[in-house]
Design an enzyme around this catalytic site. Structure first.
Site, PDB file in Angstrom:
ATOM      1  N   GLY A   1     -16.054  11.868  29.902  1.00  0.00           N
ATOM      2  CA  GLY A   1     -14.868  12.269  29.022  1.00  0.00           C
ATOM      3  C   GLY A   1     -15.619  13.034  27.696  1.00  0.00           C
ATOM      4  O   GLY A   1     -16.944  13.377  27.789  1.00  0.00           O
ATOM      5  N   HIS A   2     -14.704  13.595  26.957  1.00  0.00           N
ATOM      6  CA  HIS A   2     -15.289  14.301  25.435  1.00  0.00           C
ATOM      7  C   HIS A   2     -16.048  13.259  24.820  1.00  0.00           C
ATOM      8  O   HIS A   2     -16.137  12.345  24.676  1.00  0.00           O
ATOM      9  CB  HIS A   2     -14.264  14.758  25.029  1.00  0.00           C
ATOM     10  CG  HIS A   2     -13.159  13.597  24.172  1.00  0.00           C
ATOM     11  ND1 HIS A   2     -12.138  13.332  24.754  1.00  0.00           N
ATOM     12  CD2 HIS A   2     -13.420  12.965  22.951  1.00  0.00           C
ATOM     13  CE1 HIS A   2     -11.616  12.285  24.005  1.00  0.00           C
ATOM     14  NE2 HIS A   2     -12.513  11.926  23.241  1.00  0.00           N
ATOM     15  N   ASN A   3     -16.988  14.176  24.245  1.00  0.00           N
ATOM     16  CA  ASN A   3     -18.126  13.772  23.375  1.00  0.00           C
ATOM     17  C   ASN A   3     -19.248  12.932  24.123  1.00  0.00           C
ATOM     18  O   ASN A   3     -20.227  12.348  23.284  1.00  0.00           O
ATOM     19  CB  ASN A   3     -17.609  12.990  22.083  1.00  0.00           C
ATOM     20  CG  ASN A   3     -16.608  13.884  21.460  1.00  0.00           C
ATOM     21  OD1 ASN A   3     -16.631  15.111  21.501  1.00  0.00           O
ATOM     22  ND2 ASN A   3     -15.659  13.225  20.455  1.00  0.00           N
TER      23      ASN A   3
END
Length: 332
Positions: free
Chosen positions: A239-241
């Site tokens: 997922g993001h980050n």
């Protein structure tokens, strides 16, 4: 074809026998044919290898005293040297260089020396592909994407804008890199979920391998990062980050929520799930189907964790034993 002398020089190995012998591939001992290279890791397997159809055998120092008409390559770590030999032999089989007539490359895109672009590839505005990289059929390289030297991008990969890929990276078929993260803000007045901006970047460092149909989201406002030498299996979602360290191993079907930190040299088994903002510290091992709760920190270099919520293996086994005793008492 590659001479044993050339292979030995590249790998800094010693040769016993005729180093003019040529090989063009690798194989297991039982499947080997002429011009193949095989390897053994122990003396008990050496006789079988020497009786095979292979042209050469890679072995440890235990093979030095054996008399054989077959060429021997002496390696301190035969399996590792064999893997490196496989890369050299595959590189000796050059792909067709240049741009296929059915590919589209924007006039502003930069393709460096000895690049191969296969049919139905799209290379968009201001994208860059490094020296000796290969782009497989049907791949989409979006605007501004940077791909380093000696990369192999297999067919039907999609690379979104804002993605930067280092050198010697391998991306297998169907992977999606740099897609929008799963980020929404709930409107308390209406109950509706509204999109949170996903305008960050994705950075893939050198020597990373990404499996088939794996997806890695860009950062929401900052960067999602996959560290040097990390190997990711098929059907993984990041997922993001997320911040993935160096030399991490991630097996198939693992899933990572947003803003997770995985430190270097972590090993993650298949179907592991990790909640948002969790941190897996250096050297931790997560067994298959383990679950890590959001914001949890797992620490302990060389410590294996198992179960959901993930616990050190000994503690997990004690829990299973306690549950079994309770079950037995109830049946009695």
């Amino acid at each position: 074809m590659m001479r044993i002398s050339e292979l030995a020089k590249a790998l800094a190995l010693r040769v016993i026998g005729d180093d003019r012998v040529e090989v063009n591939g690798i194989a297991s001992i039982s499947a080997a044919s002429a011009n193949d290279l095989v390897f053994v890791e122990d003396e008990k397997s050496l006789a079988h290898a020497l009786q095979s159809c292979a042209s050469a055998v890679m072995a440890g120092t235990f093979a030095e005293g054996h008399n054989s008409s077959k060429v021997l390559m002496i390696a301190p770590h035969p399996r590792l040297s064999f893997a490196r030999a496989a890369v050299l032999l595959s590189n000796s089989n050059q792909r067709n260089l240049g741009i296929h007539p059915a590919a589209f490359v924007h006039e502003s895109a930069k393709l460096r020396d000895e690049v191969s672009v296969e049919e139905r590839v799209t290379v968009a505005k201001d994208a860059s592909v490094g020296n000796r990289s290969w782009i497989g059929a049907g791949t989409v390289i979006s605007a501004g994407v940077v791909i380093g030297d000696d990369c192999r991008i297999h067919p039907h990969v999609t690379i979104y804008p804002g993605t930067q890929i280092g050198n010697r990276v391998i991306v297998h078929a169907g992977a999606v890199l740099g897609s929008d993260g799963f980020g929404y803000v709930r409107n308390p007045a209406t109950g509706r979920h509204e999109r949170f901006p996903q305008i960050g970047k994705l950075l893939i460092e050198d020597d990373v391998e990404i499996g088939a149909n794996t997806t890695i989201d860009r950062g929401a406002l900052e960067v999602t990062r996959v560290g040097r030498g990390t190997k990711i299996d098929n059907l993984v979602h990041i997922g993001h980050n997320c911040q993935i360290g160096e030399n991490v191993i991630i097996a198939a079907q693992a899933g990572f929520s947003g803003s997770i930190t995985i430190e270097s040299n972590v090993i993650i088994g298949g179907q592991v799930g990790v909640g948002e903002h969790a941190r897996i510290q250096e050297g931790v091992m997560l067994g298959g189907q383990a679950g890590v709760l959001p914001k949890k920190i797992l620490r302990g270099k060389g410590v294996a964790f198992w179960g959901t919520p993930a616990k050190p293996l000994r503690e997990y086994l004690r829990s299973l034993a306690a549950l079994a005793r309770i079950g037995n008492n109830e049946r009695e």
